[in-house]
Every structure is written in C-alpha cells, then in structure tokens.
Design a protein around this motif. Structure first.
Motif, PDB file in Angstrom:
ATOM      1  N   ALA A  71     -24.260  -3.776  -0.242  1.00 47.24           N
ATOM      2  CA  ALA A  71     -23.389  -3.339  -1.434  1.00 47.24           C
ATOM      3  C   ALA A  71     -24.088  -3.999  -2.602  1.00 47.24           C
ATOM      4  O   ALA A  71     -24.216  -3.313  -3.824  1.00 47.24           O
ATOM      5  CB  ALA A  71     -21.845  -4.226  -0.911  1.00 47.24           C
TER       6      ALA A  71
ATOM      7  N   GLU B 197     -28.426 -14.861  -4.135  1.00 48.60           N
ATOM      8  CA  GLU B 197     -28.249 -14.462  -2.745  1.00 48.60           C
ATOM      9  C   GLU B 197     -28.612 -15.993  -2.002  1.00 48.60           C
ATOM     10  O   GLU B 197     -29.455 -16.380  -2.214  1.00 48.60           O
ATOM     11  CB  GLU B 197     -29.128 -13.289  -2.183  1.00 48.60           C
ATOM     12  CG  GLU B 197     -29.441 -13.350  -0.840  1.00 48.60           C
ATOM     13  CD  GLU B 197     -28.120 -13.397   0.048  1.00 48.60           C
ATOM     14  OE1 GLU B 197     -27.056 -12.532  -0.284  1.00 48.60           O
ATOM     15  OE2 GLU B 197     -27.997 -14.062   1.018  1.00 48.60           O
ATOM     16  N   ARG B 198     -27.591 -16.289  -1.446  1.00 53.93           N
ATOM     17  CA  ARG B 198     -27.757 -17.538  -0.673  1.00 53.93           C
ATOM     18  C   ARG B 198     -28.861 -17.861   0.385  1.00 53.93           C
ATOM     19  O   ARG B 198     -29.406 -18.696   0.333  1.00 53.93           O
ATOM     20  CB  ARG B 198     -26.474 -18.146  -0.410  1.00 53.93           C
ATOM     21  CG  ARG B 198     -26.252 -18.206   1.248  1.00 53.93           C
ATOM     22  CD  ARG B 198     -25.004 -18.826   1.775  1.00 53.93           C
ATOM     23  NE  ARG B 198     -24.272 -17.841   2.482  1.00 53.93           N
ATOM     24  CZ  ARG B 198     -23.095 -17.649   2.522  1.00 53.93           C
ATOM     25  NH1 ARG B 198     -22.248 -18.305   2.042  1.00 53.93           N
ATOM     26  NH2 ARG B 198     -22.501 -16.694   3.371  1.00 53.93           N
TER      27      ARG B 198
ATOM     28  N   TRP C 218     -28.216  -6.211  14.432  1.00 57.41           N
ATOM     29  CA  TRP C 218     -29.330  -5.438  14.757  1.00 57.41           C
ATOM     30  C   TRP C 218     -29.418  -4.214  14.073  1.00 57.41           C
ATOM     31  O   TRP C 218     -30.232  -4.253  13.015  1.00 57.41           O
ATOM     32  CB  TRP C 218     -29.393  -5.217  16.333  1.00 57.41           C
ATOM     33  CG  TRP C 218     -29.192  -6.648  16.909  1.00 57.41           C
ATOM     34  CD1 TRP C 218     -28.110  -7.186  17.150  1.00 57.41           C
ATOM     35  CD2 TRP C 218     -30.125  -7.395  17.568  1.00 57.41           C
ATOM     36  NE1 TRP C 218     -28.376  -8.535  17.797  1.00 57.41           N
ATOM     37  CE2 TRP C 218     -29.631  -8.529  18.243  1.00 57.41           C
ATOM     38  CE3 TRP C 218     -31.495  -7.109  17.470  1.00 57.41           C
ATOM     39  CZ2 TRP C 218     -30.847  -9.386  18.845  1.00 57.41           C
ATOM     40  CZ3 TRP C 218     -32.517  -7.791  18.094  1.00 57.41           C
ATOM     41  CH2 TRP C 218     -31.919  -9.087  18.918  1.00 57.41           C
ATOM     42  N   GLY C 219     -28.916  -3.222  14.444  1.00 56.28           N
ATOM     43  CA  GLY C 219     -28.969  -1.818  13.858  1.00 56.28           C
ATOM     44  C   GLY C 219     -27.669  -1.450  12.987  1.00 56.28           C
ATOM     45  O   GLY C 219     -26.633  -1.886  13.466  1.00 56.28           O
TER      46      GLY C 219
ATOM     47  N   ARG D 162     -31.042  -3.297  10.570  1.00 58.02           N
ATOM     48  CA  ARG D 162     -30.259  -3.892   9.426  1.00 58.02           C
ATOM     49  C   ARG D 162     -31.497  -4.511   8.505  1.00 58.02           C
ATOM     50  O   ARG D 162     -31.466  -4.449   7.218  1.00 58.02           O
ATOM     51  CB  ARG D 162     -29.541  -4.926   9.616  1.00 58.02           C
ATOM     52  CG  ARG D 162     -28.663  -5.577   8.671  1.00 58.02           C
ATOM     53  CD  ARG D 162     -27.705  -6.507   8.870  1.00 58.02           C
ATOM     54  NE  ARG D 162     -27.326  -7.708   7.977  1.00 58.02           N
ATOM     55  CZ  ARG D 162     -26.601  -7.711   7.001  1.00 58.02           C
ATOM     56  NH1 ARG D 162     -25.908  -6.645   6.732  1.00 58.02           N
ATOM     57  NH2 ARG D 162     -26.337  -8.627   6.294  1.00 58.02           N
TER      58      ARG D 162
ATOM     59  N   VAL E   4     -23.789 -19.592  -4.826  1.00 54.83           N
ATOM     60  CA  VAL E   4     -23.065 -19.744  -5.971  1.00 54.83           C
ATOM     61  C   VAL E   4     -21.852 -20.469  -5.569  1.00 54.83           C
ATOM     62  O   VAL E   4     -20.999 -19.943  -4.795  1.00 54.83           O
ATOM     63  CB  VAL E   4     -22.818 -18.441  -6.734  1.00 54.83           C
ATOM     64  CG1 VAL E   4     -21.911 -18.555  -7.938  1.00 54.83           C
ATOM     65  CG2 VAL E   4     -24.186 -17.780  -7.169  1.00 54.83           C
TER      66      VAL E   4
ATOM     67  N   TRP F 200     -22.116  -9.361  19.145  1.00 55.74           N
ATOM     68  CA  TRP F 200     -23.181  -8.383  18.789  1.00 55.74           C
ATOM     69  C   TRP F 200     -24.556  -8.981  19.109  1.00 55.74           C
ATOM     70  O   TRP F 200     -25.071  -9.958  18.968  1.00 55.74           O
ATOM     71  CB  TRP F 200     -23.120  -8.568  17.144  1.00 55.74           C
ATOM     72  CG  TRP F 200     -23.518  -7.145  16.699  1.00 55.74           C
ATOM     73  CD1 TRP F 200     -24.489  -6.428  16.680  1.00 55.74           C
ATOM     74  CD2 TRP F 200     -22.609  -6.606  15.771  1.00 55.74           C
ATOM     75  NE1 TRP F 200     -24.234  -5.362  15.946  1.00 55.74           N
ATOM     76  CE2 TRP F 200     -23.233  -5.279  15.457  1.00 55.74           C
ATOM     77  CE3 TRP F 200     -21.112  -6.952  15.170  1.00 55.74           C
ATOM     78  CZ2 TRP F 200     -22.583  -4.424  14.621  1.00 55.74           C
ATOM     79  CZ3 TRP F 200     -20.701  -5.971  14.385  1.00 55.74           C
ATOM     80  CH2 TRP F 200     -21.469  -4.814  13.888  1.00 55.74           C
TER      81      TRP F 200
ATOM     82  N   ASP G 127     -17.676  -5.746   2.136  1.00 54.75           N
ATOM     83  CA  ASP G 127     -17.001  -6.369   2.935  1.00 54.75           C
ATOM     84  C   ASP G 127     -16.174  -7.622   2.422  1.00 54.75           C
ATOM     85  O   ASP G 127     -14.866  -7.805   2.718  1.00 54.75           O
ATOM     86  CB  ASP G 127     -17.885  -7.307   3.915  1.00 54.75           C
ATOM     87  CG  ASP G 127     -18.356  -6.611   5.018  1.00 54.75           C
ATOM     88  OD1 ASP G 127     -18.106  -5.255   5.337  1.00 54.75           O
ATOM     89  OD2 ASP G 127     -18.723  -7.171   6.351  1.00 54.75           O
TER      90      ASP G 127
ATOM     91  N   SER H 125     -20.223   1.867  10.624  1.00 50.83           N
ATOM     92  CA  SER H 125     -20.499   0.652  10.028  1.00 50.83           C
ATOM     93  C   SER H 125     -20.025   0.399   8.734  1.00 50.83           C
ATOM     94  O   SER H 125     -20.022   1.128   7.877  1.00 50.83           O
ATOM     95  CB  SER H 125     -22.017   0.397  10.055  1.00 50.83           C
ATOM     96  OG  SER H 125     -22.498   1.109   9.041  1.00 50.83           O
TER      97      SER H 125
ATOM     98  N   THR I 181     -21.539  -1.399   6.680  1.00 62.03           N
ATOM     99  CA  THR I 181     -22.750  -0.969   5.977  1.00 62.03           C
ATOM    100  C   THR I 181     -22.849   0.295   5.080  1.00 62.03           C
ATOM    101  O   THR I 181     -22.812   0.331   3.824  1.00 62.03           O
ATOM    102  CB  THR I 181     -24.060  -0.977   6.591  1.00 62.03           C
ATOM    103  OG1 THR I 181     -24.052  -2.127   7.395  1.00 62.03           O
ATOM    104  CG2 THR I 181     -25.375  -1.102   5.694  1.00 62.03           C
TER     105      THR I 181
END
Ligand SMILES: Cc1cc2nc3c(=O)[nH]c(=O)nc-3n(C[C@H](O)[C@H](O)[C@H](O)COP(=O)(O)OP(=O)(O)OC[C@H]3O[C@@H](n4cnc5c(N)ncnc54)[C@H](O)[C@@H]3O)c2cc1C
Length: 374
Positions: free
Chosen positions: A11, A32-33, A42-43, A96, A120, A164, A267, A278, A280
């Motif tokens: 996203a 990004e952490r 996986w996919g 992914r 953050v 998963w 999400d 998904s 995604t």
C-alpha cells in the motif's frame, strides 16, 4: 507537497509511486521498520481485473509483475479424493518478496527514499512535519491506534485458526482441498506462485484445532501432522515454514478513514478474509483510489473526503462478500455431506458474487454436470 508514509508494504510503496509519477516535485518519505529483504508470507494473488487496474495506474511496475507471475483460469475443489475443476476464472500469483522488490526498485528509480529499519513511534511529530501523513502500517497500525478516537476502528477476531505455509508441490490453479479427520475438517487454500513453490494455507475450526492438539506442538510437529493430513495432496513434499504461526483472522473496519491530514490505507484500514482474494490487491487498489482523489487540484482535506466517499462503498461491498465466504469456511463441517460437485458449486457461489448465469458463462460443462445430478 511533503508526504510522510508509515509502512513500506504494497500500500505505502504503491501510493508513493503513483504520487511521484503524478508530480515529481512531491517530497515523499517512506518509513519502514524492516529491512529490504525481510518479509513474511509466500505468494499473493491478483484477479484479471486487478491487473488491468495496475496497468492503467503504472505500466512499468505492471510489466515487471506480469513478467514474473503465474497465471491460471481454474479453481479446483478436492473433496473425498475427487478433484472438480471449474474453468473461466482469471487469476495470477507472484511471490510477495518479488512484488516488494519490484515496488522497491520502482521507488528507487523515481527518487523516492525508503528509510528502512526505521520504526516510527512518535506519529504526532511526523504528522506536524508534512502536509499528508499516510498510515500504511498494516494490520496492527500504530497510526490507527494513535488516532483511534477519530478513526473509530472496529476489530473483531474470528474463531477459525489458519496458518500460512509454502510447499514444493505445484498446484496449477486456486485449489481448495478438504480433508475429514478424526479431529475434524481441515481446508487448504493453495496455488502456485512461481516455478518451484506454492502457497499452502491450512484453516480449521477451533474444535478441530484443539482436538488435534496443536496448542502443544512445535513448528516441526505441526508441519509433520498437517503434511500427514494432506498426504494425498502434497505428493510427499513437506510443508515449508517462514516463521509460520497459527493465527485467527482479524476483521478490521474504521468508521472514519481520515483525520485532519492523516489517512489510512490497506490492512491498517480494512481486512477481507483471505479466501476471497488477497489483502495485497485491496491495498494497491486503495493506493490507486487515494492518488486519484488528488487529481483535481484541491486541498488535502477535500482530497481525503473524496477518497473516503469513493472508496468506502467499494470496500464495504467487498467486505460483505468476504464475510459470506469466511462464514462458509467457518462452517465447513456442515458442507461435508455434499458430494464433490455439489461442494464445488456451493464454494463457487458462497460469496453471492457469482450466480448460475455467471458460472454457466465461465464453465458451461461444469454447470451441465452440476445440473445433471440435481
Ligand atoms: C502471517 C501473514 C502472512 C501473510 N501472507 C500473505 C501472503 O502470502 N499473500 C497475501 O496476499 N497476503 C498475505 N498476507 C496479508 C497481506 O500481508 C496484507 O493483506 C497486505 O500485505 C496488505 O498490505 P499493506 O501494505 O496494507 O500492509 P503490510 O504489507 O502489512 O505492510 C505494512 C508495513 O508497515 C511496516 N510497519 C508497521 N508498523 C510500522 C512502524 N511503526 N514504523 C515503520 N514501519 C512499520 C511493516 O513492517 C510493513 O512492512 C499475510 C498476512 C499475515 C499476517
């Protein structure tokens, strides 16, 4: 405009790409952490319609995604050792990690800096530092939590357990496999996403999970036990773990989608049960919708209002269909008396989005077979 994005998942990165393309003068920071190579899962799956949306939004990343993906048109339902294939469904899968790499590269090419390993915690400080703050920080969003009084989130944890995994057995199509055991019913959702690997998600109800004793098993024991349950399907291959753990699906909704100059995406904003497609796909389509809301030159508040107004009904409809699908899987044991073709029909129509006419269009042979036994 200065834009701070928390979360370098699909996203956050996709929104950054689309905004930078629209106006190279935007100054965009992604926090990004994790590191660039850390990932889970996986996919990921895209429908034909989603791929068209991605092409219209950004041809370059679409070209990279479609170069690497695996495409199929069949949904296979396996029940009582019989496989029923339903054709005419357009889906594709990609790893992914590969998708994240494509988006990371595209960000780099466009001059967007991703500040990796940068967790953050002080959201307020970043908010004051920019004109737009995007909370693309996933299921456990700190942005949503910080402004919970304004977003009014509603989180509900569902009863089923799922885990998963990956598998080297290649499932050529979206394959839904049911195995009845002494402990209860197990369902697997699987599909191949590259030349060597499939996603293999196992789902069961809480009673089945408890009866099978999964609460006391190690990762290795769990995989061995599930590989035994799905022995006829896995062709002797083991299940592959990637920090895989049993989890319960959490349904996320938010009454409000923005607050002042802060907006949620992906999400962080909503979830839809994995059985219908998904997260995604929804995350990237959110990014498209949010970018489009900035099309007309207007202030940030107006753009965010437009985003919520345009996208919320789409997501609500999607979540309603996903809810029906989720309930079907939560009550899977009630469907096990059906013969394989009836079960396949029940699955194809479970969300209410596919009716008989649509199924007949997709696969007339399947519908004829189904109607002949009714
Ligand atoms: C265990 C698990 C496995 C999954 N596997 C798959 C799969 O194989 N296929 C699939 O389609 N979907 C999978 N999903 C769902 C999928 O991950 C999401 O639906 C999708 O990634 C949503 O994209 P997003 O960008 O909104 O969120 P995410 O992909 O979750 O990205 C959010 C990002 O924000 C970062 N972040 C969070 N908080 C902070 C902070 N405070 N500071 C800085 N960075 C932060 C996170 O590290 C993460 O990179 C899985 C989900 C889970 C829980």
């Amino acid at each position: 405009m200065i834009i701070n994005i928390i979360g370098g998942g699909p996203a956050g990165m996709y929104f950054a790409i689309l905004m930078k393309k629209a106006d190279a003068a935007h100054h965009i920071n992604i926090y990004e952490r994790n590191g660039p190579d850390d990932t889970f899962g996986w996919g990921v799956v895209f429908s034909g319609q989603t791929l068209s949306n991605l092409r219209a939004a950004d041809e370059e990343s679409h070209a990279d995604i479609t170069r690497d993906f695996e495409a199929w048109d069949n949904v296979d339902v396996v029940h009582r050792d019989r496989k029923i294939s339903i054709h005419g469904n357009s889906f594709s899968g990609i790893a992914r990690i590969r998708l994240l790499k494509i988006l990371q590269q595209r960000c780099e090419d466009l001059g967007i800096e991703i500040k990796f390993r940068n967790e953050v915690n002080d959201i307020e400080a970043l908010k004051d530092d920019c004109e737009l703050l995007v909370g693309a920080d996933g299921l456990n969003s700190v942005v949503r939590q910080t402004f919970r009084a304004d977003f009014q989130p509603n989180l509900s944890t569902r009863p089923n357990k799922y885990i998963w995994y990956g598998a080297r057995q290649l499932f050529h199509g979206l394959t839904l496999t049911f195995r009845e055991t002494a402990a209860g019913v197990f369902a697997a959702h699987s599909y191949r996403f590259d030349q060597t690997t499939s996603t293999f998600i196992v789902e069961c109800d809480p009673d089945t999970w408890a009866n099978a004793g999964f609460g006391n098993l190690t990762d290795e024991e769990t995989r061995a036990q599930l590989a035994e349950v799905f022995k006829p399907d896995l062709n002797g291959y083991p299940l592959l773990s990637n920090n895989s753990k049993w989890i319960n699906f959490v349904l996320v909704k938010n009454a409000r989608w923005y607050h002042e100059n802060v907006v949620l995406l992906g999400d962080a904003l909503h979830t839809a049960h994995f059985s219908i497609g998904s997260g995604t796909k929804l995350a990237m389509e959110d990014a498209i919708a949010l970018r489009q809301s900035f099309d007309q030159r207007s202030n940030v508040t107006e753009a965010l209002q437009r985003y919520e107004k345009a996208r919320k009904p789409v997501i609500e409809e999607y979540q309603a269909a996903a809810h029906e699908s989720m309930l079907w899987f939560e009550n899977a044991r009630d469907h096990m008396h059906l013969v394989p073709i009836e079960l396949a029909y029940s699955l194809m129509t479970r969300s209410g989005r596919v009716d008989d006419a649509e199924l007949r269009k997709r696969d007339p042979d399947f519908m004829s077979s189904y109607e002949s036994i009714k």
